[in-house]
Design an enzyme around this catalytic site. Structure first.
Site, PDB file in Angstrom:
ATOM      1  N   GLU A  46       0.849  -1.195   0.000  1.00  0.00           N
ATOM      2  CA  GLU A  46       0.000   0.000   0.000  1.00  0.00           C
ATOM      3  C   GLU A  46       0.886   1.248   0.000  1.00  0.00           C
ATOM      4  O   GLU A  46       1.978   1.250   0.597  1.00  0.00           O
ATOM      5  CB  GLU A  46      -0.849  -0.008   1.282  1.00  0.00           C
ATOM      6  CG  GLU A  46      -1.615   1.264   1.567  1.00  0.00           C
ATOM      7  CD  GLU A  46      -2.239   1.290   2.980  1.00  0.00           C
ATOM      8  OE1 GLU A  46      -1.685   0.659   3.895  1.00  0.00           O
ATOM      9  OE2 GLU A  46      -3.292   1.931   3.132  1.00  0.00           O
ATOM     10  N   ASN A 106      -6.968   6.301  -1.682  1.00  0.00           N
ATOM     11  CA  ASN A 106      -5.871   5.373  -1.391  1.00  0.00           C
ATOM     12  C   ASN A 106      -6.089   4.209  -2.353  1.00  0.00           C
ATOM     13  O   ASN A 106      -7.013   3.411  -2.160  1.00  0.00           O
ATOM     14  CB  ASN A 106      -5.956   4.933   0.085  1.00  0.00           C
ATOM     15  CG  ASN A 106      -4.770   4.080   0.484  1.00  0.00           C
ATOM     16  OD1 ASN A 106      -4.089   3.498  -0.361  1.00  0.00           O
ATOM     17  ND2 ASN A 106      -4.531   3.983   1.790  1.00  0.00           N
ATOM     18  N   LYS A 123      -9.400   2.096  -1.822  1.00  0.00           N
ATOM     19  CA  LYS A 123      -9.600   1.589  -0.456  1.00  0.00           C
ATOM     20  C   LYS A 123     -10.937   2.065   0.123  1.00  0.00           C
ATOM     21  O   LYS A 123     -11.204   3.269   0.213  1.00  0.00           O
ATOM     22  CB  LYS A 123      -8.457   2.067   0.435  1.00  0.00           C
ATOM     23  CG  LYS A 123      -8.459   1.505   1.843  1.00  0.00           C
ATOM     24  CD  LYS A 123      -7.194   1.951   2.556  1.00  0.00           C
ATOM     25  CE  LYS A 123      -7.096   1.403   3.951  1.00  0.00           C
ATOM     26  NZ  LYS A 123      -5.801   1.829   4.598  1.00  0.00           N
ATOM     27  N   GLU A 142      -6.038   8.921   7.685  1.00  0.00           N
ATOM     28  CA  GLU A 142      -6.556   8.497   6.376  1.00  0.00           C
ATOM     29  C   GLU A 142      -7.933   9.093   6.103  1.00  0.00           C
ATOM     30  O   GLU A 142      -8.251   9.421   4.954  1.00  0.00           O
ATOM     31  CB  GLU A 142      -6.603   6.970   6.281  1.00  0.00           C
ATOM     32  CG  GLU A 142      -5.214   6.342   6.240  1.00  0.00           C
ATOM     33  CD  GLU A 142      -5.255   4.896   5.819  1.00  0.00           C
ATOM     34  OE1 GLU A 142      -4.847   4.039   6.615  1.00  0.00           O
ATOM     35  OE2 GLU A 142      -5.691   4.599   4.701  1.00  0.00           O
ATOM     36  N   CYS A 168      -4.933  -2.909   2.948  1.00  0.00           N
ATOM     37  CA  CYS A 168      -4.640  -2.738   4.357  1.00  0.00           C
ATOM     38  C   CYS A 168      -5.804  -2.981   5.320  1.00  0.00           C
ATOM     39  O   CYS A 168      -6.154  -4.124   5.556  1.00  0.00           O
ATOM     40  CB  CYS A 168      -4.029  -1.362   4.589  1.00  0.00           C
ATOM     41  SG  CYS A 168      -3.083  -1.334   6.108  1.00  0.00           S
ATOM     42  N   ASN A 193       0.260  -0.938   5.294  1.00  0.00           N
ATOM     43  CA  ASN A 193       1.190  -0.170   6.129  1.00  0.00           C
ATOM     44  C   ASN A 193       0.569  -0.197   7.521  1.00  0.00           C
ATOM     45  O   ASN A 193      -0.387   0.562   7.771  1.00  0.00           O
ATOM     46  CB  ASN A 193       1.293   1.301   5.691  1.00  0.00           C
ATOM     47  CG  ASN A 193       1.999   1.544   4.376  1.00  0.00           C
ATOM     48  OD1 ASN A 193       2.570   2.615   4.181  1.00  0.00           O
ATOM     49  ND2 ASN A 193       1.965   0.621   3.448  1.00  0.00           N
TER      50      ASN A 193
HETATM   51  N1  ING Z   1      -3.245   0.608   8.694  1.00  0.00           N
HETATM   52  C1  ING Z   1      -3.699  -0.174   9.783  1.00  0.00           C
HETATM   53  C2  ING Z   1      -4.359  -1.492   9.362  1.00  0.00           C
HETATM   54  O1  ING Z   1      -5.559  -1.637   9.305  1.00  0.00           O
HETATM   55  C3  ING Z   1      -4.979  -0.303  11.849  1.00  0.00           C
HETATM   56  C4  ING Z   1      -4.568   0.584  10.711  1.00  0.00           C
HETATM   57  C5  ING Z   1      -4.059  -1.122  12.501  1.00  0.00           C
HETATM   58  C6  ING Z   1      -6.277  -0.304  12.209  1.00  0.00           C
HETATM   59  C7  ING Z   1      -4.479  -1.958  13.539  1.00  0.00           C
HETATM   60  C8  ING Z   1      -6.736  -1.140  13.255  1.00  0.00           C
HETATM   61  C9  ING Z   1      -5.814  -1.969  13.917  1.00  0.00           C
HETATM   62  O2  ING Z   1      -3.599  -2.416   9.180  1.00  0.00           O
HETATM   63  C10 ING Z   1      -3.859   0.988   7.551  1.00  0.00           C
HETATM   64  N2  ING Z   1      -3.137   1.722   6.697  1.00  0.00           N
HETATM   65  O3  ING Z   1      -5.021   0.706   7.315  1.00  0.00           O
END
Ligand code: ING
Length: 308
Positions: A46, A106, A123, A142, A168, A193
């Site tokens: 991503e 995205n 996304k 985001e 993601c 990411n």
């Molecule tokens: N990053 C993370 C993901 O979903 C996240 C944000 C991490 C949300 C952990 C909830 C828990 O992997 C992106 N860029 O979506």
């Protein structure tokens, strides 16, 4: 047997000061490795051309737009498309898309082996928040910088297989896999990411993040009898750590290749698309087993409504 040799091109960190040209050179180096490994297709992460800029609070739209691409391919990425075309390797990668109408997404694309863009995905599930949040150890903006995707979850025919993409946070939502599973998807490509720590819960570290990342992708693969390739941008970006854990997962939910580092690392697996057939015609023969008359809430209700 419909075998596609797939490379997962995990990228290490991209610093805020790194140029797109330097990043594309790293992507081409991974592509050359993939060529040496006999890959037919390479999946990148991503937002692969820049640092994960949603971690930075910005108010000036001109600064925000420096992180976006106005066309694809473009001057910075054309060398990658050309190298992939010459190698006869299809590629998929994510980037921040600024449309001619001024909309920001995205986005992820994938090409055929001649370097032509076959599919685009935007996304849908945007995590985080849209305003500066002083309660967080770091920002995840985001919802500030992107609109939710407006293309749904398409599946395309490419290289003799049914392919789809997500990005993601999408991988955490079972609806995403099922929307493509109901189109017969055999290969689901996604980049991520993922911060190694939770900005709101200090005790959630990389181990839990890695577990949840793999759990969601293996479940999605198994429950829809599809290959899933999940590729990280990893490592410390300007002091902000991202998990690695890139994987190639078979239609039974088994991890057949996994990255061991948090740097630029190619993982490879020979993926037989026909391996999807057994699951799709037995335990997950959707036409035979699903009972949609009982699934209304999934499409009619956004949040929780508890019984009285
Ligand atoms: N990053 C993370 C993901 O979903 C996240 C944000 C991490 C949300 C952990 C909830 C828990 O992997 C992106 N860029 O979506």
């Amino acid at each position: 047997m419909r075998e596609i040799v797939i490379g997962g091109a995990q990228m290490g960190p991209i610093q805020k000061a790194d140029t797109r040209e330097a990043v594309v050179a790293r992507m081409i180096a991974l592509l050359e490795q993939a060529k040496g490994a006999g890959c037919d297709l390479v999946v990148y992460p991503e937002l692969c051309l820049t640092t994960f800029f949603p971690r930075w609070y910005m108010e000036d739209p001109r600064e925000v737009d420096t992180w976006f691409e106005r066309e694809m391919p473009n001057a910075a990425t054309r060398p990658l498309f050309e190298a992939a075309r010459q190698a006869g390797i299809a590629i998929s990668f994510g980037y921040a898309e600024l449309t001619p109408e001024g909309r920001r997404f995205n986005t992820s694309i994938f090409t055929d082996r001649e370097g032509a863009i076959v599919g685009k995905y935007r996304k849908v599930h945007l995590p985080g928040h849209s305003d500066y949040d002083s309660d967080r150890a770091f920002q995840h903006l985001e919802k500030r910088y992107f609109e939710p995707g407006d293309l749904g979850f398409p599946v395309w025919r490419n290289m003799g297989a049914l392919m789809g993409m997500c990005i993601c946070n999408d991988r955490r939502w079972p609806e995403v896999y099922r929307e493509m599973g109901l189109q017969g998807v055999e290969l689901l490509m996604l980049g991520y990411n993922t911060p190694s720590v939770n900005s709101q819960m200090a005790d959630e570290g990389p181990e839990k993040r890695l577990y949840h990342s793999e759990l969601t992708m293996t479940a999605g693969a198994y429950q829809n009898a599809t290959w899933v390739v999940g590729v990280a941008k990893a490592g410390s970006e300007d002091g902000h750590p991202l998990i690695g854990g890139s994987v190639i997962i078979d239609p039974n939910g088994y991890v057949v290749a996994r990255a061991g580092s948090e740097g630029d690392e190619l993982i490879v697996a020979a993926c037989d698309m026909d391996a999807c057939a057994f699951g799709k015609t037995t335990i997950f023969d959707f036409a035979r087993h699903r009972r949609i008359e009982h699934y209304q809430r999934i499409c009619s209700q956004t949040g929780v409504v508890t019984p009285d």
